[in-house]
Design an enzyme around this catalytic site. Structure first.
Site, short mmCIF file in Angstrom:
data_model
loop_
_atom_site.label_atom_id
_atom_site.label_comp_id
_atom_site.label_asym_id
_atom_site.label_seq_id
_atom_site.Cartn_x
_atom_site.Cartn_y
_atom_site.Cartn_z
N THR A 56 48.79 38.02 32.43
CA THR A 56 48.69 39.41 32.84
C THR A 56 49.67 40.29 32.07
OG1 THR A 56 47.99 38.74 35.06
CG2 THR A 56 48.84 40.98 34.83
N TYR B 41 51.99 25.87 33.54
CA TYR B 41 51.00 26.93 33.71
C TYR B 41 49.66 26.40 33.21
CZ TYR B 41 49.07 31.70 33.19
OH TYR B 41 48.31 32.84 33.27
N LYS C 212 51.40 26.41 38.25
CA LYS C 212 50.57 27.61 38.42
C LYS C 212 49.18 27.22 37.97
CE LYS C 212 49.71 32.42 37.34
NZ LYS C 212 50.06 33.63 36.59
N GLU D 208 40.59 36.82 41.25
CA GLU D 208 39.21 37.22 41.51
C GLU D 208 38.49 36.20 42.40
OE1 GLU D 208 40.61 38.54 37.49
OE2 GLU D 208 40.53 36.65 38.59
#
Length: 240
Positions: free
Chosen positions: A52, A143, A173, A202
């Site tokens: 992000t 991640y 993550k 989402e």
């Protein structure tokens, strides 16, 4: 072994990197960003320079500046600041990991290298181990985002015995829609008390909408079967 002040849990905001109209990082916004997260959203944990935040599109110098500003402005306001230090270059990842430790970050996270991809679990763990060793006092998080990296090694497979290789490993993550993999990660690692952060926003939103609509259908069914006791039935309106 490195351990966080407290387990990383709850909402963790993946922060954007503010930019000027000329494409330069806009550090002046970050102080207000911290206040917005804490005071208006009630969020006190952040993940800096991730997807992000377009961390891999920033220069090493920019990533360092952004991390430093978040640490400065977030001090005494945020609970945990985890900085993503992944890069295609092992040396750059190590440099960013050392920098995160120097500025007082609460943890570091690393994405799998995705140009010359690791072809099995051992190769990936060796890469992660080298980065973690550059900041041995910091909790380390993997991640997992295979849609972007193209690295299809299942997280559940990676976690098997990982603390033997990376003693500072504290969690994952998980930014993938494979809920079977995610569920196995959680189920098979209960004793280790790892932090498992689900990062497909989402997907969470859609599941929540589906859940509310199912409650709506169930509520209407219950009312039709028990018209005499409408006060015992909660009615959920669909989201608009």
């Amino acid at each position: 072994m490195a351990s966080p002040k407290k387990k990383l849990q709850g909402l963790v905001a993946a922060t954007i990197t503010p930019m000027t109209e000329h494409g330069e990082i806009n550090l002046s916004v970050i102080g207000r960003y911290v206040d917005y997260l804490v005071e208006e959203q009630g969020v006190k944990n952040i993940f800096v320079n991730g997807t992000t935040g377009e961390g891999l599109s920033l220069s090493i110098s920019e990533r360092r500046q952004v991390a430093e500003e978040w640490m400065t402005k977030g001090r005494n306001k945020l609970d945990q600041i985890v900085i993503h230090v992944g890069a295609l270059s092992l040396k750059e990842s190590q440099e960013l990991a050392r920098h995160a430790a120097e500025i007082g970050a609460d943890g570091i996270a690393v994405i799998a290298p995705f140009f010359l991809k690791p072809w099995n679990k051992d190769v990936l763990i060796n890469f992660l181990k080298e980065v973690a060793a550059a900041a041995p006092a910091l909790p380390f998080y993997y991640y997992h985002i295979p849609a972007l990296t193209g690295v299809k090694i299942r997280a559940e497979e990676l976690l098997d015995g990982i603390q033997e290789k990376i003693p500072t490993f504290q969690g994952l993550k998980f930014s993938d829609t494979d809920l079977l993999d995610f569920g196995q990660c959680v189920d098979q690692n209960r004793e280790q008390q790892f932090a498992f952060l689900f990062g497909v926003d989402e997907f969470c939103i859609q599941r929540f909408i589906n859940f509310v609509l199912k409650l709506e259908s169930f509520s209407q069914l219950k009312v039709s079967k028990n018209q005499r006791s409408p006060l015992h039935t909660t009615h959920f309106s669909p989201l608009h």
